[in-house]
Write a protein that holds these residues in place. Structure first.
Motif, PDB file in Angstrom:
ATOM      1  N   UNK A   1      76.764 -11.490  15.824  1.00 35.12           N
ATOM      2  CA  UNK A   1      75.720 -10.780  15.991  1.00 35.12           C
ATOM      3  C   UNK A   1      74.711 -10.443  14.702  1.00 35.12           C
ATOM      4  N   UNK A   2      73.324 -10.480  15.063  1.00 34.83           N
ATOM      5  CA  UNK A   2      72.326 -10.237  13.840  1.00 34.83           C
ATOM      6  C   UNK A   2      71.736  -8.810  14.155  1.00 34.83           C
ATOM      7  N   UNK A   3      72.186  -8.491  15.088  1.00 35.30           N
ATOM      8  CA  UNK A   3      71.412  -6.789  15.451  1.00 35.30           C
ATOM      9  C   UNK A   3      72.334  -5.745  14.799  1.00 35.30           C
ATOM     10  N   UNK A   4      71.414  -5.008  14.373  1.00 40.21           N
ATOM     11  CA  UNK A   4      71.920  -3.795  13.658  1.00 40.21           C
ATOM     12  C   UNK A   4      72.330  -2.687  14.654  1.00 40.21           C
ATOM     13  N   UNK A   5      73.540  -2.297  14.518  1.00 43.53           N
ATOM     14  CA  UNK A   5      74.309  -1.227  15.179  1.00 43.53           C
ATOM     15  C   UNK A   5      74.869  -1.750  16.402  1.00 43.53           C
ATOM     16  N   UNK A   6      75.073  -2.872  16.475  1.00 46.24           N
ATOM     17  CA  UNK A   6      75.681  -3.574  17.507  1.00 46.24           C
ATOM     18  C   UNK A   6      77.141  -3.893  16.921  1.00 46.24           C
ATOM     19  N   UNK A   7      78.347  -3.493  17.517  1.00 36.82           N
ATOM     20  CA  UNK A   7      79.556  -3.514  17.029  1.00 36.82           C
ATOM     21  C   UNK A   7      80.526  -4.454  17.476  1.00 36.82           C
ATOM     22  N   UNK A   8      80.732  -5.784  16.815  1.00 37.12           N
ATOM     23  CA  UNK A   8      81.854  -6.638  17.282  1.00 37.12           C
ATOM     24  C   UNK A   8      83.201  -6.132  17.072  1.00 37.12           C
ATOM     25  N   UNK A   9      83.898  -6.467  18.181  1.00 31.82           N
ATOM     26  CA  UNK A   9      85.299  -5.724  18.236  1.00 31.82           C
ATOM     27  C   UNK A   9      86.362  -6.940  18.663  1.00 31.82           C
ATOM     28  N   UNK A  10      87.459  -6.850  18.022  1.00 30.33           N
ATOM     29  CA  UNK A  10      88.574  -7.632  18.822  1.00 30.33           C
ATOM     30  C   UNK A  10      89.883  -6.895  18.612  1.00 30.33           C
ATOM     31  N   UNK A  11      90.706  -7.185  19.622  1.00 31.34           N
ATOM     32  CA  UNK A  11      92.036  -6.624  19.914  1.00 31.34           C
ATOM     33  C   UNK A  11      93.046  -7.427  19.187  1.00 31.34           C
TER      34      UNK A  11
END
Length: 233
Positions: free
Chosen positions: A82-92
């Motif tokens: 993501x390039x967006x601020x405040x957007x959280x990338x997550x992986x398990x």
């Protein structure tokens, strides 16, 4: 294996890298709970600026731009950026390798789920390419995964890696006939270097050997998962 100070108490291992401007990243521990469970996800959410964007992980190489994900959907992918601020990338993960990436200027962040299948097939390379930043302008953090002293695999795993790149043989140490110890961290560093990413930190933990901190599928054959998260502030 070293432990991050207070990781057991805080429920997270903070990424031990020189973080790019405005970038935050960490990996959850078992103290925060199971990330497949609503209680664990709620505990994680309290530490984040927004609910994380989860993926339906299949040990593949699909990479998604978080901006293209429709609200309420769960895309089949093993990496996101993501390039967006405040957007959280997550992986398990629960022994697989989480690879966290960020542009050196903090303009884009990403995370990849690199189990042996995805790592072998190229999920790291595809994530770097999708972020559209030269490798030399990226830095990486290798989160906790099963370590090279305990991750024993069969001939089919070694053969798959060596068929892709003969240099991968250096990451395998023979044990008993037809079996090797695999260093996922070493292969990831090799693949990142081939993409031009030479600033790589982390890779010091072993999920299978640190039961006080981490869940491990190899150790317990249990379904619990941890999460690696990264976002722009």
């Amino acid at each position: 294996m070293p432990s991050t100070p207070d990781a057991g108490a805080t429920g997270r291992v903070i990424a031990d890298w020189a973080a790019p401007p405005g970038v935050q990243a960490f990996f959850t521990t078992r103290a925060l709970g199971d990330m497949k469970d609503a209680t664990g996800r709620a505990a994680l959410g309290a530490l984040l600026p927004a609910p994380p964007i989860w993926l339906r992980q299949v040990h593949g190489t699909q990479v998604v731009d978080v901006a293209a994900i429709a609200p309420g959907t769960l895309p089949e992918a093993d990496a996101a950026f993501t390039t967006a601020r405040g957007t959280v990338c997550a992986i398990m993960t629960a022994d697989c390798l989480p690879v966290v990436l960020a542009a050196s200027d903090g303009s884009v962040v990403g995370a990849a789920h690199a189990g042996w299948r995805g790592l072998c097939a190229g999920v790291v390379e595809r994530t770097v390419a999708a972020m559209q930043v030269p490798g030399a302008s990226l830095q990486a953090w290798l989160g906790p995964a099963i370590g090279p002293r305990v991750y024993e695999v069969g001939a089919e795993v070694r053969d798959a890696f060596v068929a892709k790149d003969a240099r991968a043989a250096a990451a395998f140490v023979p044990t008993r006939p037809g079996h090797w110890l695999l260093d996922l961290y070493a292969v990831a560093r090799q693949r990142l270097a081939d993409c031009g990413v030479d600033r790589v930190d982390g890779g010091t933990h072993c999920t299978a050997s640190e039961p006080e901190l981490f869940y491990s599928f190899r150790r317990n054959q249990a379904p619990q998962r941890m999460a690696a998260v990264v976002w722009r502030v």
